[in-house]
Write an enzyme that holds these catalytic residues in place. Structure first.
Site, PDB file in Angstrom:
ATOM      1  N   CYS A  19       1.299  -0.485  -8.518  1.00  0.00           N
ATOM      2  CA  CYS A  19       2.444   0.095  -7.799  1.00  0.00           C
ATOM      3  C   CYS A  19       3.675   0.192  -8.692  1.00  0.00           C
ATOM      4  O   CYS A  19       4.378   1.204  -8.673  1.00  0.00           O
ATOM      5  CB  CYS A  19       2.764  -0.746  -6.563  1.00  0.00           C
ATOM      6  SG  CYS A  19       1.432  -0.795  -5.347  1.00  0.00           S
ATOM      7  N   GLU A  54       5.755  -3.409   0.803  1.00  0.00           N
ATOM      8  CA  GLU A  54       5.832  -3.003  -0.606  1.00  0.00           C
ATOM      9  C   GLU A  54       4.985  -1.747  -0.714  1.00  0.00           C
ATOM     10  O   GLU A  54       3.763  -1.805  -0.731  1.00  0.00           O
ATOM     11  CB  GLU A  54       5.312  -4.127  -1.501  1.00  0.00           C
ATOM     12  CG  GLU A  54       5.718  -3.951  -2.958  1.00  0.00           C
ATOM     13  CD  GLU A  54       4.577  -3.539  -3.846  1.00  0.00           C
ATOM     14  OE1 GLU A  54       4.372  -2.303  -3.984  1.00  0.00           O
ATOM     15  OE2 GLU A  54       3.902  -4.409  -4.395  1.00  0.00           O
ATOM     16  N   GLY A  86       0.825  -1.200   0.000  1.00  0.00           N
ATOM     17  CA  GLY A  86       0.000   0.000   0.000  1.00  0.00           C
ATOM     18  C   GLY A  86       0.855   1.245   0.000  1.00  0.00           C
ATOM     19  O   GLY A  86       2.013   1.222  -0.421  1.00  0.00           O
TER      20      GLY A  86
END
Length: 480
Positions: free
Chosen positions: A282, A248, A226
């Site tokens: 991401c 991460e 997140g």
């Protein structure tokens, strides 16, 4: 999408959603109609979930690797058997279309990653082996793992967290994002068809529940994907229990197109490196630096793709881009593009919402002739808007690419393999791709540097990350 898939999704919903009159309504990302009701668990219910997982852990570890592998493979089979229902639910809740690198792809990745977790071997490491000493480093279960997932790839990233954890003998308490709880809870329900009770427990709640999970004294390991801001809070929350962490976090991935690169050859891979999952990834390409000699060609090629790619409701089999998942993210993308316009950035295509498609749709956007200091470049947009920055000095391009405090992924693009390898070594990121961006393999370690987090996932390193080490040291073994 067939009626049978919709029926299968409805059956999954019936198994996981809160009773009528309770829970929290979850909207369809495209239509904003209510899909179902997510349970809203309390801190007391979380404590009970952790207690059950803790009680189940010793027996799960005692099964041994061979039996756990068998059960992980059975869980993968169960996912495959429910694939269409899971993909239908995921498409509605998250917004990603069924086809392309989207909902069906994500569900398939869940079973594929579980099969790889099952097949990966982690052997004890012999440190010393002579006539005086034999010492080995062995890997054992940590205990109960907290898996806190995101809303952009809610099923796949949850699988990345729980697969290796279960493989190594841990039990797992998984908390999905408040935006996409139904998809993840449905995945857990399918896996729990074959797993022993309380080995994998789902919990759905607000930020208070998430904070308690990270700080719970019986949690041995926290895995979180997140934002960097939330990651910092998890670090603070875990200080009391000294839980091990794999984080991460946010990224603002840069790509550099080197001189002499053929634009048409790389255009499709560039586009999907940036716009996969409508840019909500991401490790998507979020800033593209292109040498002056090929700049116009690259911009034109990207704009041509962006203007023609099908976008709309994810249940339409023809679409490959969908809406932003939530209003907060839609507002971020809108703000950054408007700021880019105000700064003189040239919107080559897109640059505006698409209200005729739905409330949260935004047209795929290419912004050219934009300065490196623009907010669209310096902040993570996490949506379908790509800034393309012109450069003439390669050293300056590397300075710009490395000049942010995140480093999840990066890419270099070149027709010269040697130049590409040399360029890759200059990028400050956990992963560097050559002539592609964002591709992941279940055996290739993945993790960030700087404020993109720490810890590795996938493959052997991923198994190590959810284990604790023990050194077994004893007398040497006589030889001969």
């Amino acid at each position: 999408m067939s009626d049978s898939a919709a029926s299968a999704a409805a059956a999954l919903l019936d198994r996981i959603q809160a009773p009528q009159g309770s829970g929290r309504d979850i909207p369809d990302a495209a239509t904003r109609e209510t899909i179902g009701r997510a349970p809203v668990h309390s801190v007391a219910e979380l404590d009970d979930a952790v207690a059950r997982a803790k009680a189940a852990q010793p027996a799960w570890e005692a099964l041994g690797h061979e039996k756990r592998i068998e059960l992980l493979l059975a869980a993968a089979d169960a996912i495959d058997a429910n694939a269409e229902g899971l993909a239908y639910l995921l498409s509605r809740e998250q917004g990603k279309p069924l086809n392309g690198p989207n909902a069906r792809f994500e569900v398939g990745a869940c079973s594929a990653w579980l099969r790889t977790n099952a097949a990966t071997v982690l052997e004890p490491q012999v440190i010393v082996d002579d006539e005086t000493l034999h010492a080995e480093l062995v890997y054992k279960a940590a205990g109960v793992v907290a898996a806190i997932g995101p809303w952009n790839w809610p099923m796949m990233i949850t699988t990345w967290q729980i697969g290796p954890s279960l493989r190594m003998g841990n039990t797992v308490v998984a908390k999905p994002s408040e935006y996409t709880p139904l998809s993840a809870l449905a995945l857990l329900a399918v896996m729990n068809e074959v797993l022993p009770p309380d080995v994998l427990v789902g919990i759905s709640g607000d930020r208070e529940v998430g904070a308690r999970l990270a700080s719970h004294p019986d949690i041995a390991k926290v895995m979180f994907t997140g934002s960097t801001a939330t990651g910092r809070k998890i670090i603070e929350s875990s200080a009391g229990n000294l839980a091990r962490l794999t984080l991460e976090l946010g990224g603002n991935d840069a790509g550099i197109v080197l001189p002499g690169t053929d634009a048409k050859t790389i255009a499709q891979d560039l586009f999907w490196g940036a716009f996969i999952n409508t840019g909500q990834t991401c490790a998507a390409l979020k800033r593209l630096y292109v040498h002056d000699s090929v700049y116009d060609d690259v911009v034109d090629a990207l704009a041509e793709i962006a203007a023609s790619v099908p976008i709309g409701n994810g249940l339409d089999e023809n679409n490959v881009l969908g809406p932003l998942q939530n209003k907060a993210q839609f507002d971020i993308v809108s703000r950054l593009v408007e700021d880019a316009k105000a700064r003189g950035g040239r919107v080559v295509t897109g640059g505006e919402a698409a209200p005729e498609l739905g409330e949260l749709f935004y047209r795929p956007t290419i912004v050219a002739d934009i300065g490196n200091d623009a907010a669209l470049v310096q902040e993570e947009q996490f949506g379908p808007a790509l800034p393309v920055i012109r450069y003439s000095d390669v050293d300056e391009a590397f300075g710009w690419a490395n000049g942010v405090d995140v480093g999840l992924g990066a890419s270099v693009w070149s027709s010269d393999p040697d130049a590409a390898r040399e360029a890759a070594s200059r990028m400050q990121s956990g992963t560097v791709w050559i002539n592609s961006h964002g591709g992941l393999h279940p055996m290739v370690p993945f993790g960030g540097v700087k404020s993109s987090g720490y810890g590795l996932e996938f493959g052997v390193e991923g198994l190590k990350s959810v284990a604790v080490t023990q050194v077994v040291s004893g007398p040497g073994r006589k030889k001969g």
